[in-house]
Write a protein that holds these residues in place. Structure first.
Motif, mmCIF file in Angstrom:
data_model
loop_
_atom_site.group_PDB
_atom_site.id
_atom_site.type_symbol
_atom_site.label_atom_id
_atom_site.label_comp_id
_atom_site.label_asym_id
_atom_site.label_seq_id
_atom_site.Cartn_x
_atom_site.Cartn_y
_atom_site.Cartn_z
ATOM 1 N N GLY A 44 40.665 51.821 36.391
ATOM 2 C CA GLY A 44 41.235 50.483 36.518
ATOM 3 C C GLY A 44 41.463 50.128 37.973
ATOM 4 O O GLY A 44 40.593 50.335 38.831
ATOM 5 N N GLU A 45 42.653 49.609 38.270
ATOM 6 C CA GLU A 45 42.992 49.225 39.639
ATOM 7 C C GLU A 45 43.449 50.409 40.489
ATOM 8 O O GLU A 45 43.824 50.236 41.646
ATOM 9 C CB GLU A 45 44.087 48.158 39.604
ATOM 10 C CG GLU A 45 43.622 46.860 38.966
ATOM 11 C CD GLU A 45 44.772 45.995 38.474
ATOM 12 O OE1 GLU A 45 44.782 44.797 38.792
ATOM 13 O OE2 GLU A 45 45.659 46.521 37.755
ATOM 14 N N GLY A 46 43.431 51.598 39.914
ATOM 15 C CA GLY A 46 43.580 52.809 40.712
ATOM 16 C C GLY A 46 44.982 53.327 40.927
ATOM 17 O O GLY A 46 45.203 54.134 41.826
ATOM 18 N N ALA A 66 33.846 46.023 38.504
ATOM 19 C CA ALA A 66 33.744 45.921 39.962
ATOM 20 C C ALA A 66 34.958 45.233 40.559
ATOM 21 O O ALA A 66 35.379 45.546 41.677
ATOM 22 C CB ALA A 66 32.471 45.169 40.343
ATOM 23 N N VAL A 67 35.563 44.303 39.819
ATOM 24 C CA VAL A 67 36.751 43.609 40.308
ATOM 25 C C VAL A 67 37.927 44.580 40.402
ATOM 26 O O VAL A 67 38.666 44.598 41.390
ATOM 27 C CB VAL A 67 37.102 42.408 39.410
ATOM 28 C CG1 VAL A 67 38.394 41.738 39.871
ATOM 29 C CG2 VAL A 67 35.956 41.398 39.407
ATOM 30 N N ALA A 68 38.107 45.409 39.382
ATOM 31 C CA ALA A 68 39.181 46.401 39.411
ATOM 32 C C ALA A 68 38.987 47.382 40.555
ATOM 33 O O ALA A 68 39.946 47.729 41.268
ATOM 34 C CB ALA A 68 39.245 47.147 38.082
ATOM 35 N N VAL A 69 37.754 47.831 40.750
ATOM 36 C CA VAL A 69 37.473 48.781 41.826
ATOM 37 C C VAL A 69 37.764 48.154 43.187
ATOM 38 O O VAL A 69 38.338 48.801 44.079
ATOM 39 C CB VAL A 69 36.012 49.267 41.732
ATOM 40 C CG1 VAL A 69 35.579 49.970 43.016
ATOM 41 C CG2 VAL A 69 35.845 50.202 40.537
ATOM 42 N N ARG A 73 40.358 49.503 45.953
ATOM 43 C CA ARG A 73 40.037 49.747 47.369
ATOM 44 C C ARG A 73 41.071 49.101 48.282
ATOM 45 O O ARG A 73 41.521 49.694 49.270
ATOM 46 C CB ARG A 73 38.657 49.178 47.698
ATOM 47 C CG ARG A 73 37.500 50.024 47.257
ATOM 48 C CD ARG A 73 36.220 49.581 47.960
ATOM 49 N NE ARG A 73 35.086 50.368 47.489
ATOM 50 C CZ ARG A 73 34.189 49.945 46.607
ATOM 51 N NH1 ARG A 73 34.280 48.723 46.113
ATOM 52 N NH2 ARG A 73 33.193 50.721 46.235
ATOM 53 N N GLU A 74 41.453 47.862 47.962
ATOM 54 C CA GLU A 74 42.417 47.153 48.798
ATOM 55 C C GLU A 74 43.792 47.803 48.722
ATOM 56 O O GLU A 74 44.473 47.947 49.743
ATOM 57 C CB GLU A 74 42.489 45.683 48.361
ATOM 58 C CG GLU A 74 43.522 44.846 49.110
ATOM 59 C CD GLU A 74 43.297 44.790 50.611
ATOM 60 O OE1 GLU A 74 44.275 44.484 51.329
ATOM 61 O OE2 GLU A 74 42.164 45.043 51.080
ATOM 62 N N LEU A 75 44.202 48.212 47.535
ATOM 63 C CA LEU A 75 45.493 48.887 47.390
ATOM 64 C C LEU A 75 45.506 50.195 48.172
ATOM 65 O O LEU A 75 46.504 50.533 48.835
ATOM 66 C CB LEU A 75 45.779 49.171 45.918
ATOM 67 C CG LEU A 75 46.265 48.010 45.066
ATOM 68 C CD1 LEU A 75 46.335 48.431 43.600
ATOM 69 C CD2 LEU A 75 47.645 47.535 45.540
ATOM 70 N N ALA A 76 44.415 50.948 48.096
ATOM 71 C CA ALA A 76 44.343 52.211 48.827
ATOM 72 C C ALA A 76 44.376 51.966 50.335
ATOM 73 O O ALA A 76 45.042 52.699 51.075
ATOM 74 C CB ALA A 76 43.073 52.962 48.435
ATOM 75 N N GLY A 79 47.753 51.199 51.338
ATOM 76 C CA GLY A 79 48.593 52.394 51.230
ATOM 77 C C GLY A 79 48.228 53.490 52.210
ATOM 78 O O GLY A 79 48.911 54.516 52.280
ATOM 79 N N GLY A 80 47.137 53.290 52.942
ATOM 80 C CA GLY A 80 46.732 54.260 53.949
ATOM 81 C C GLY A 80 46.193 55.555 53.372
ATOM 82 O O GLY A 80 46.325 56.618 54.003
ATOM 83 N N VAL A 81 45.566 55.474 52.187
ATOM 84 C CA VAL A 81 45.009 56.676 51.577
ATOM 85 C C VAL A 81 43.515 56.483 51.320
ATOM 86 O O VAL A 81 43.026 55.352 51.203
ATOM 87 C CB VAL A 81 45.714 57.032 50.248
ATOM 88 C CG1 VAL A 81 47.187 57.350 50.499
ATOM 89 C CG2 VAL A 81 45.566 55.933 49.221
#
Length: 199
Positions: A44-46, A66-69, A73-76, A79-81
């Motif tokens: 999902g959104e990770g 692809a939208v969830a991925v 990516r943006e959340l990661a 979050g600096g991970v």
């Protein structure tokens, strides 16, 4: 729902469809584990992948939306991970055999004949000494819980999951309660939780 429908669902919400916080049972099952390579199927959104990466895991997150991925990516990034993201359908995805110290499946709901090979491939991706974790809506949730899919054909039982984990030793398999906050107060949802290890 197919990937286009999930893309539309994710794209139609300005906020996260799911919380950014990791699932409580994922946290409980994985906190004692030393970080290694992890695979999050149907990520999902990770939220779980990002939490694991923040704890030092090298995480590959797979989802067919692809939208969830992209959201993940943006959340990661924020979050600096670092997470390795892949757009792929888990019903055909072939994970690396014996490739991961942790394989996670959270809230993947498919008809039993479709889910069974996904579980078998996931089990095969767990390397010796590694751990498999599945959490998802339990069949008992229909009558004893709240929320989740209402189609019994896609809900889990501990037995329906453990039957398709060749080579793994089941450490825990049961129905667990997850408090859900509603306008009327807290109500428990019922989830299947399975934790298994490869000797």
């Amino acid at each position: 729902m197919d990937s286009a429908q999930w893309d539309a669902r994710y794209a139609g919400s300005p906020d996260l469809v799911w919380t950014a916080q990791p699932n409580r049972f994922v946290v409980e099952a994985t906190t004692p584990l030393p970080p290694g390579r992890a695979l999050d199927l149907a990520a999902g959104e990770g939220r779980n992948a990002i939490w694991l990466a923040g704890r030092g895991w090298q995480v590959t997150a797979v989802d067919f939306s692809a939208v969830a991925v992209e959201r993940g990516r943006e959340l990661a990034r924020r979050g600096g991970v670092d997470v390795t993201w892949q757009v792929a359908d888990v019903t055909t995805y072939q994970p690396e055999a014996d490739g991961y110290d942790l394989v996670l499946i959270a809230y993947l709901h498919l008809p039993a004949p479709v889910l069974a090979p996904v579980l078998r491939r996931a089990a095969g991706a767990v390397r010796p000494g590694g751990t498999f974790v599945l959490v998802g809506h339990d069949l008992a949730n229909l009558t004893g819980g709240t929320g989740g899919p209402q189609d019994p054909a896609v809900l889990h039982t501990p037995e329906s999951v453990t039957a398709h984990l060749p080579g793994l030793r089941v450490a825990r398999a049961g129905t667990v309660r997850r408090p859900v906050q509603t306008d009327g107060g807290s109500i428990d949802a019922l989830d299947t939780l399975v934790v298994a290890n490869r000797p």
